[in-house]
Design an enzyme around this catalytic site. Structure first.
Site, PDB file in Angstrom:
ATOM      1  N   HIS A  29     -63.978 -62.238 -34.260  1.00  0.00           N
ATOM      2  CA  HIS A  29     -64.577 -62.211 -32.925  1.00  0.00           C
ATOM      3  C   HIS A  29     -65.712 -61.199 -32.966  1.00  0.00           C
ATOM      4  O   HIS A  29     -65.564 -60.028 -32.604  1.00  0.00           O
ATOM      5  CB  HIS A  29     -63.548 -61.814 -31.858  1.00  0.00           C
ATOM      6  CG  HIS A  29     -64.205 -61.505 -30.545  1.00  0.00           C
ATOM      7  ND1 HIS A  29     -64.845 -62.454 -29.787  1.00  0.00           N
ATOM      8  CD2 HIS A  29     -64.371 -60.342 -29.880  1.00  0.00           C
ATOM      9  CE1 HIS A  29     -65.361 -61.891 -28.711  1.00  0.00           C
ATOM     10  NE2 HIS A  29     -65.089 -60.603 -28.744  1.00  0.00           N
ATOM     11  N   ARG A  73     -66.785 -70.774 -24.561  1.00  0.00           N
ATOM     12  CA  ARG A  73     -68.249 -70.736 -24.517  1.00  0.00           C
ATOM     13  C   ARG A  73     -68.831 -71.905 -25.311  1.00  0.00           C
ATOM     14  O   ARG A  73     -69.783 -72.567 -24.879  1.00  0.00           O
ATOM     15  CB  ARG A  73     -68.746 -69.418 -25.121  1.00  0.00           C
ATOM     16  CG  ARG A  73     -68.510 -68.209 -24.232  1.00  0.00           C
ATOM     17  CD  ARG A  73     -68.707 -66.908 -25.006  1.00  0.00           C
ATOM     18  NE  ARG A  73     -68.711 -65.751 -24.125  1.00  0.00           N
ATOM     19  CZ  ARG A  73     -68.603 -64.497 -24.539  1.00  0.00           C
ATOM     20  NH1 ARG A  73     -68.468 -64.238 -25.842  1.00  0.00           N
ATOM     21  NH2 ARG A  73     -68.622 -63.504 -23.682  1.00  0.00           N
ATOM     22  N   ASP A  86     -64.765 -67.246 -26.973  1.00  0.00           N
ATOM     23  CA  ASP A  86     -65.797 -67.857 -27.819  1.00  0.00           C
ATOM     24  C   ASP A  86     -65.623 -69.378 -27.828  1.00  0.00           C
ATOM     25  O   ASP A  86     -66.590 -70.134 -27.758  1.00  0.00           O
ATOM     26  CB  ASP A  86     -65.693 -67.303 -29.248  1.00  0.00           C
ATOM     27  CG  ASP A  86     -65.648 -65.790 -29.255  1.00  0.00           C
ATOM     28  OD1 ASP A  86     -66.631 -65.181 -28.825  1.00  0.00           O
ATOM     29  OD2 ASP A  86     -64.604 -65.219 -29.634  1.00  0.00           O
TER      30      ASP A  86
HETATM   31  P1  NAX Z   1     -63.254 -51.365 -19.429  1.00  0.00           P
HETATM   32  O1  NAX Z   1     -63.907 -50.185 -20.043  1.00  0.00           O
HETATM   33  O2  NAX Z   1     -63.687 -51.822 -18.062  1.00  0.00           O
HETATM   34  O3  NAX Z   1     -61.681 -51.100 -19.329  1.00  0.00           O
HETATM   35  C1  NAX Z   1     -60.937 -50.615 -20.401  1.00  0.00           C
HETATM   36  C2  NAX Z   1     -59.752 -49.901 -19.805  1.00  0.00           C
HETATM   37  O4  NAX Z   1     -58.884 -49.562 -20.884  1.00  0.00           O
HETATM   38  C3  NAX Z   1     -60.121 -48.606 -19.079  1.00  0.00           C
HETATM   39  O5  NAX Z   1     -59.550 -48.612 -17.786  1.00  0.00           O
HETATM   40  C4  NAX Z   1     -59.498 -47.510 -19.966  1.00  0.00           C
HETATM   41  O6  NAX Z   1     -59.039 -46.415 -19.215  1.00  0.00           O
HETATM   42  C5  NAX Z   1     -58.346 -48.288 -20.609  1.00  0.00           C
HETATM   43  N1  NAX Z   1     -57.843 -47.711 -21.854  1.00  0.00           N
HETATM   44  C6  NAX Z   1     -58.529 -47.099 -22.842  1.00  0.00           C
HETATM   45  N2  NAX Z   1     -57.693 -46.683 -23.800  1.00  0.00           N
HETATM   46  C7  NAX Z   1     -56.453 -47.055 -23.423  1.00  0.00           C
HETATM   47  C8  NAX Z   1     -55.163 -46.886 -23.995  1.00  0.00           C
HETATM   48  N3  NAX Z   1     -55.004 -46.218 -25.143  1.00  0.00           N
HETATM   49  N4  NAX Z   1     -54.112 -47.384 -23.334  1.00  0.00           N
HETATM   50  C9  NAX Z   1     -54.259 -48.018 -22.155  1.00  0.00           C
HETATM   51  N5  NAX Z   1     -55.450 -48.191 -21.559  1.00  0.00           N
HETATM   52  C10 NAX Z   1     -56.530 -47.712 -22.190  1.00  0.00           C
HETATM   53  O7  NAX Z   1     -63.353 -52.530 -20.502  1.00  0.00           O
HETATM   54  P2  NAX Z   1     -63.193 -54.102 -20.286  1.00  0.00           P
HETATM   55  O8  NAX Z   1     -64.512 -54.678 -19.894  1.00  0.00           O
HETATM   56  O9  NAX Z   1     -62.022 -54.354 -19.421  1.00  0.00           O
HETATM   57  O10 NAX Z   1     -62.937 -54.585 -21.795  1.00  0.00           O
HETATM   58  C11 NAX Z   1     -61.754 -54.255 -22.475  1.00  0.00           C
HETATM   59  C12 NAX Z   1     -61.871 -54.624 -23.945  1.00  0.00           C
HETATM   60  O11 NAX Z   1     -62.036 -56.025 -24.096  1.00  0.00           O
HETATM   61  C13 NAX Z   1     -63.059 -53.985 -24.664  1.00  0.00           C
HETATM   62  O12 NAX Z   1     -62.636 -53.514 -25.925  1.00  0.00           O
HETATM   63  C14 NAX Z   1     -64.009 -55.160 -24.851  1.00  0.00           C
HETATM   64  O13 NAX Z   1     -64.863 -54.964 -25.944  1.00  0.00           O
HETATM   65  C15 NAX Z   1     -63.026 -56.261 -25.082  1.00  0.00           C
HETATM   66  N6  NAX Z   1     -63.526 -57.632 -24.935  1.00  0.00           N
HETATM   67  C16 NAX Z   1     -63.005 -58.574 -25.759  1.00  0.00           C
HETATM   68  C17 NAX Z   1     -63.352 -59.900 -25.658  1.00  0.00           C
HETATM   69  C18 NAX Z   1     -62.764 -60.920 -26.576  1.00  0.00           C
HETATM   70  O14 NAX Z   1     -63.202 -62.072 -26.484  1.00  0.00           O
HETATM   71  N7  NAX Z   1     -61.828 -60.607 -27.471  1.00  0.00           N
HETATM   72  C19 NAX Z   1     -64.374 -60.352 -24.675  1.00  0.00           C
HETATM   73  C20 NAX Z   1     -64.553 -59.394 -23.545  1.00  0.00           C
HETATM   74  C21 NAX Z   1     -64.507 -57.942 -23.924  1.00  0.00           C
HETATM   75  O15 NAX Z   1     -65.765 -57.585 -24.441  1.00  0.00           O
END
Ligand code: NAX
Length: 328
Positions: A187, A162, A159
């Site tokens: 966030h 951005r 953020d």
């Molecule tokens: P993806 O769905 O591409 O990848 C998430 C991965 O986490 C998957 O491979 C899944 O198998 C794995 N996973 C799920 N539960 C797990 C666990 N208990 N232990 C280990 N691995 C696990 O998501 P992605 O685009 O990589 O985003 C990941 C997270 O970042 C999401 O929650 C998303 O909302 C968050 N974000 C946070 C941001 C921030 O600024 N704080 C911005 C970007 C993003 O939106």
């Protein structure tokens, strides 16, 4: 060669993980003299894809990459870890209420906090990226009573970055000329990007705020809703920019922020700016000697105060929900 730093990345097979791991292994996060050992944590269904990413990491022949472990067990993945990037989270599914989302993530971040408490290195630093990041960090921290709470942080650096770019475009200056912006609060769409204390190419950021239509109808909502705009345009959520922000956050935590500037990070509140103690709230922060420090004594006018209070109220509501679920 120095002893490798253990870096655990959860959700390693996801899209942020894919953008993140290569940069960590290249030295972008901890510096060109620091070897790293990557410890990848995935759920069982994600392990095979993580193995594929590990093959590609091998194929890069990064001189700083001392090894890669892949696991679906949090205790092993956090054993001896120095830097933990908690990226994997449960996304909001169709029909899921906020309480359901918080509960599902409590089932992930609670046990991960316990594993960090029990096995991580004494100097562990934790960055929570997975959403809802602030409250997930609160849950993890509250499951790690032996780890100082200032080691648990939530990512608002994306953020922040951005906001830097939006201001640079508006002012027609390079992004390097924009300093001391702040992301306050959660966030989420309630976050408040504050440029009243900013320095824009040597001029007070407050001069831009005179354009109140731009400030309230353009700048603030553009920053707060940028994630949704990326999804609209790309058909997928921010990945490379999120990974970049995680690299920036940990880099600055370890190496410090430049003199005369600050950045934004979600830290456990000790009551700064009237934010209830214990909430993980985004603040203006500097880093020195390997620790974050909240920039104190900024004057906040009614415009800023109202927006910060609204975002903090959302954090309080999330905290109350996870408290009622017994997650903190
Ligand atoms: P993806 O769905 O591409 O990848 C998430 C991965 O986490 C998957 O491979 C899944 O198998 C794995 N996973 C799920 N539960 C797990 C666990 N208990 N232990 C280990 N691995 C696990 O998501 P992605 O685009 O990589 O985003 C990941 C997270 O970042 C999401 O929650 C998303 O909302 C968050 N974000 C946070 C941001 C921030 O600024 N704080 C911005 C970007 C993003 O939106």
């Amino acid at each position: 060669m120095r002893t490798p730093v253990n870096v655990t990345v959860t959700g390693a097979a996801g899209q942020i993980g894919y953008a993140l791991l290569f940069r960590i292994a290249s030295g972008a996060m901890l510096g060109p003299d620091t070897p790293v050992r990557l410890k990848l944590l995935e759920i069982p269904q994600g392990v095979k894809a993580a193995e594929g990413t590990a093959m590609e990491l091998d194929d890069c022949a990064f001189p700083l990459l001392a090894g890669i472990d892949i696991d679906d067990d949090a205790t092993r993945a956090f054993d001896g870890t120095n830097v933990a990037l908690l990226v994997g989270a449960r996304p909001r599914g169709p029909g899921m209420e906020r309480a359901d989302l918080l509960e599902a993530n409590g089932g992930i971040f609670g046990p991960q906090g316990t594993a960090i408490n029990d096995g991580a290195a004494d100097d562990v630093r934790v960055l929570v990226v997975g959403n809802p990041a602030n409250t997930n960090a609160l849950i993890a921290s509250s499951h790690a009573p032996d780890v100082p709470d200032d080691r648990f942080t939530a990512m608002t650096r994306l953020d922040h970055n951005r906001a830097l770019s939006q201001v640079a475009h508006k002012a027609g200056v390079p992004v390097s000329e924009v300093r001391r912006l702040t992301i306050w609060g959660n966030h989420s769409a309630t976050q408040y990007p504050d440029l009243f204390h900013a320095d824009v190419a040597g001029s007070p950021g407050g001069t831009l705020t005179a354009d109140t239509a731009w400030l309230t109808d353009d700048f603030i909502p553009t920053v707060a809703k940028r994630g949704a705009a990326i999804i609209d345009a790309r058909g997928a959520s921010s990945a490379a920019s999120a990974a970049n922000a995680a690299i920036d956050h940990v880099h600055d935590w370890v190496h410090g922020t430049p003199a005369g500037d600050w950045t934004s990070a979600g830290l456990v509140s000790h009551g700064e700016y009237g934010v209830p103690e214990g909430l993980v709230c985004s603040y203006p922060v500097t880093s020195s000697d390997g620790a974050w420090h909240v920039v104190e004594d900024l004057e906040l006018d009614a415009f800023s105060r109202e927006r910060i209070d609204a975002s903090v109220a959302e954090l309080v509501a999330e905290r109350d929900t996870v408290r009622s679920l017994g997650l903190v």
